[in-house]
Design a protein around this motif. Structure first.
Motif, PDB file in Angstrom:
ATOM      1  N   THR A  54       0.819  -1.210   0.000  1.00  0.00           N
ATOM      2  CA  THR A  54       0.000   0.000   0.000  1.00  0.00           C
ATOM      3  C   THR A  54       0.850   1.256   0.000  1.00  0.00           C
ATOM      4  O   THR A  54       0.502   2.257  -0.650  1.00  0.00           O
ATOM      5  N   PHE A  55       1.986   1.226   0.681  1.00  0.00           N
ATOM      6  CA  PHE A  55       2.831   2.409   0.748  1.00  0.00           C
ATOM      7  C   PHE A  55       3.856   2.485  -0.388  1.00  0.00           C
ATOM      8  O   PHE A  55       4.216   3.574  -0.829  1.00  0.00           O
ATOM      9  N   VAL A  56       4.322   1.332  -0.864  1.00  0.00           N
ATOM     10  CA  VAL A  56       5.426   1.332  -1.827  1.00  0.00           C
ATOM     11  C   VAL A  56       4.950   1.536  -3.261  1.00  0.00           C
ATOM     12  O   VAL A  56       5.552   2.304  -4.019  1.00  0.00           O
ATOM     13  N   VAL A  57       3.866   0.859  -3.660  1.00  0.00           N
ATOM     14  CA  VAL A  57       3.414   0.940  -5.059  1.00  0.00           C
ATOM     15  C   VAL A  57       3.107   2.374  -5.496  1.00  0.00           C
ATOM     16  O   VAL A  57       3.510   2.784  -6.592  1.00  0.00           O
ATOM     17  N   PRO A  58       2.421   3.214  -4.690  1.00  0.00           N
ATOM     18  CA  PRO A  58       2.169   4.596  -5.122  1.00  0.00           C
ATOM     19  C   PRO A  58       3.438   5.437  -5.317  1.00  0.00           C
ATOM     20  O   PRO A  58       3.376   6.495  -5.948  1.00  0.00           O
ATOM     21  N   LEU A  59       4.572   4.970  -4.788  1.00  0.00           N
ATOM     22  CA  LEU A  59       5.809   5.736  -4.966  1.00  0.00           C
ATOM     23  C   LEU A  59       6.228   5.815  -6.428  1.00  0.00           C
ATOM     24  O   LEU A  59       7.013   6.687  -6.813  1.00  0.00           O
ATOM     25  N   LYS A  60       5.694   4.894  -7.250  1.00  0.00           N
ATOM     26  CA  LYS A  60       6.005   4.962  -8.679  1.00  0.00           C
ATOM     27  C   LYS A  60       5.552   6.296  -9.269  1.00  0.00           C
ATOM     28  O   LYS A  60       6.241   6.875 -10.116  1.00  0.00           O
ATOM     29  N   GLN A  61       4.397   6.787  -8.815  1.00  0.00           N
ATOM     30  CA  GLN A  61       3.908   8.073  -9.319  1.00  0.00           C
ATOM     31  C   GLN A  61       4.820   9.206  -8.885  1.00  0.00           C
ATOM     32  O   GLN A  61       5.111  10.128  -9.667  1.00  0.00           O
ATOM     33  N   PHE A  62       5.303   9.159  -7.650  1.00  0.00           N
ATOM     34  CA  PHE A  62       6.270  10.158  -7.205  1.00  0.00           C
ATOM     35  C   PHE A  62       7.534  10.081  -8.054  1.00  0.00           C
ATOM     36  O   PHE A  62       8.142  11.102  -8.392  1.00  0.00           O
ATOM     37  N   GLY A  63       7.948   8.861  -8.409  1.00  0.00           N
ATOM     38  CA  GLY A  63       9.146   8.697  -9.218  1.00  0.00           C
ATOM     39  C   GLY A  63       8.995   9.288 -10.603  1.00  0.00           C
ATOM     40  O   GLY A  63       9.923   9.921 -11.131  1.00  0.00           O
ATOM     41  N   ILE A  64       7.830   9.096 -11.204  1.00  0.00           N
ATOM     42  CA  ILE A  64       7.581   9.646 -12.536  1.00  0.00           C
ATOM     43  C   ILE A  64       7.610  11.172 -12.495  1.00  0.00           C
ATOM     44  O   ILE A  64       8.254  11.825 -13.327  1.00  0.00           O
ATOM     45  N   VAL A  65       6.911  11.741 -11.507  1.00  0.00           N
ATOM     46  CA  VAL A  65       6.893  13.201 -11.368  1.00  0.00           C
ATOM     47  C   VAL A  65       8.294  13.722 -11.064  1.00  0.00           C
ATOM     48  O   VAL A  65       8.773  14.688 -11.697  1.00  0.00           O
ATOM     49  N   GLY A  66       8.981  13.094 -10.109  1.00  0.00           N
ATOM     50  CA  GLY A  66      10.307  13.544  -9.735  1.00  0.00           C
ATOM     51  C   GLY A  66      11.305  13.411 -10.854  1.00  0.00           C
ATOM     52  O   GLY A  66      12.155  14.293 -11.058  1.00  0.00           O
ATOM     53  N   GLY A  67      11.230  12.314 -11.600  1.00  0.00           N
ATOM     54  CA  GLY A  67      12.150  12.131 -12.723  1.00  0.00           C
ATOM     55  C   GLY A  67      11.977  13.191 -13.787  1.00  0.00           C
ATOM     56  O   GLY A  67      12.957  13.743 -14.303  1.00  0.00           O
TER      57      GLY A  67
END
Length: 448
Positions: free
Chosen positions: A284-297
């Motif tokens: 629940t906490f790790v999978v949404p980090l992909k969206q942060f990664g896309i935005v941050g990248g």
């Protein structure tokens, strides 16, 4: 830098919140199961993990639609005046055909996973939980495709609104179930059917919201996809792996988690229950980090030079660590908080130690979770995928399996292995980042 950090946090949160709320919805249903034996919690947690694998596969349709149709505007109808669809609409019909075919192929995949659940579950409850929930998975590919179309129209808030509605519905159902006295089989059937109803209701709302927009119409897209399949199925069968290409890293994570949960099932209901709860919590906490990664990248690459990109990556990784730190520290310092939520599911002598190990893992996710996703934009789409695959299926899963076969698997050893795997992967992410910085000027790969 404060302004860019604020922009990163706000945009990333907006994109990740729907996924986080969806994961939280699944966690809520552990509450009415807490009054039952650990085997009931283990059965539900196993089915939830299995559904997560299928959901990740379906989510590839969202990525595919956005990637293939970015900048294009498919028409609202079936064809143009001259009887032929425009190129963008033709592409959309082709994608829909692939999604429809993928939906049909789900049946043998669900049967295969169901057999694995049955073979590793000695109580029979796992099969009840799994098959009562499985029908809802047939909505997932189409839901993901519609979500991609909504993203193209700039209407991501529709998904967030639906996620909030689902959370409220399931929350109310969880409260009601805690007040009812039901058998283990009865509560698992009820929880499964609730999930199916929510999946179907989500599909209806997504379709309705898409129809209210100014873009494509779902019925026209569906007719176009069926027409493409009538012209020939075999070419699309060969292209089915494309559906998962945009979510391969998440698929590796969910697949390895699924195997670990199945192994834990063979080592007793108590170990399986707490493992199922914690694995789904981590997801629940790790999978949404992909969206942060896309935005941050993307924001990092926009700096225009390697030094600026590097500074922004470090800043954003720090922001994610700060966001997750309260949860990680809470689990580390007050592990009993999980027991108040999951009740008897965590009634294990080693539960608090395992929860503390999960808290430590969450403190690594600024590097492991966010960093790996951001490097997909900055370096290459598969920058850390080989390392993730090697760590999870070359170290974590075989080690847990070996410990189980030798009778040495315990809750503490299992989660020590999982934490070690995440530490190794975090080191791999740092190595990929270092390699990028030292190669030929460290220039990032341009992204569209």
């Amino acid at each position: 830098m404060r302004g860019i950090a604020r922009r990163f946090v706000v945009t990333g949160t907006q994109l990740a919140l729907a996924g986080f709320l969806t994961g939280l919805t699944g966690l809520l249903l552990f509450v009415p199961l807490a009054e039952h034996a650990p085997a009931v919690t283990a059965a539900y947690g196993t089915s939830l993990m299995a559904m997560s694998v299928v959901t990740v596969l379906g989510a590839g349709a969202t990525v595919m639609v956005v990637q293939r149709l970015a900048g294009a505007r498919p028409g609202r109808g079936d064809v143009r005046a001259n009887g032929e669809p425009d190129p963008a609409t033709r592409e959309l019909h082709d994608l829909c055909a692939l999604v429809l075919l993928g939906t049909a192929v789900l049946l043998p995949l669900l049967v295969l996973v169901g057999v694995a659940v049955h073979l590793t579950d000695g109580t029979g409850l796992g099969a009840v939980a799994y098959w009562s929930r499985a029908p809802g998975m047939f909505f997932m590919p189409l839901n993901a495709m519609i979500s991609g179309l909504l993203v193209l129209e700039g209407r991501q808030r529709v998904q967030l609104r639906i996620a909030v509605e689902n959370l409220l519905l399931i929350g109310a159902a969880a409260v009601l179930l805690t007040r009812l006295e039901t058998s283990p089989v009865g509560v698992l059937l009820t929880v499964g059917f609730l999930g199916v109803l929510v999946d179907g209701f989500t599909f209806l709302r997504l379709r309705y919201r898409l129809g209210r927009g100014v873009g494509v119409r779902f019925g026209a897209v569906l007719r176009g996809g069926r027409a493409v399949l009538r012209r020939g199925i075999r070419p699309h069968l060969r292209r089915l792996p494309v559906l998962a290409s945009g979510t391969t890293d998440a698929l590796v994570m969910m697949g390895s988690f699924m195997v670990v949960v199945l192994i834990a099932n063979r080592d007793g209901a108590a170990t399986a229950a707490i493992t199922a709860v914690l694995v789904n919590m981590v997801r629940t906490f790790v999978v949404p980090l992909k969206q942060f990664g896309i935005v941050g990248g993307r924001l990092a690459v926009a700096a225009g030079d390697p030094d600026g990109t590097d500074r922004r990556l470090r800043l954003f990784a720090g922001c994610v660590t700060v966001l997750l730190a309260p949860v990680g520290l809470l689990l580390l310092v007050f592990p009993g908080v999980v027991g108040r939520w999951a009740g008897g599911a965590v009634a294990h002598v080693d539960a608090e130690t395992a929860i503390r190990l999960v808290g430590l893992q969450l403190l690594l996710e600024g590097v492991a979770g966010f960093g790996s996703s951001a490097l997909k934009i900055v370096v290459s789409p598969a920058a850390s995928l080989p390392h993730l695959t090697g760590v999870m299926f070359g170290f974590a899963v075989p080690t847990v399996a070996l410990l189980s076969l030798t009778g040495r698997l315990s809750l503490v050893s299992l989660w020590a292995v999982m934490l070690t795997a995440r530490l190794i992967f975090a080191g791999c992410v740092l190595w990929v980042h270092h390699t990028w910085r030292t190669r030929s000027g460290g220039a990032p790969v341009p992204t569209g």
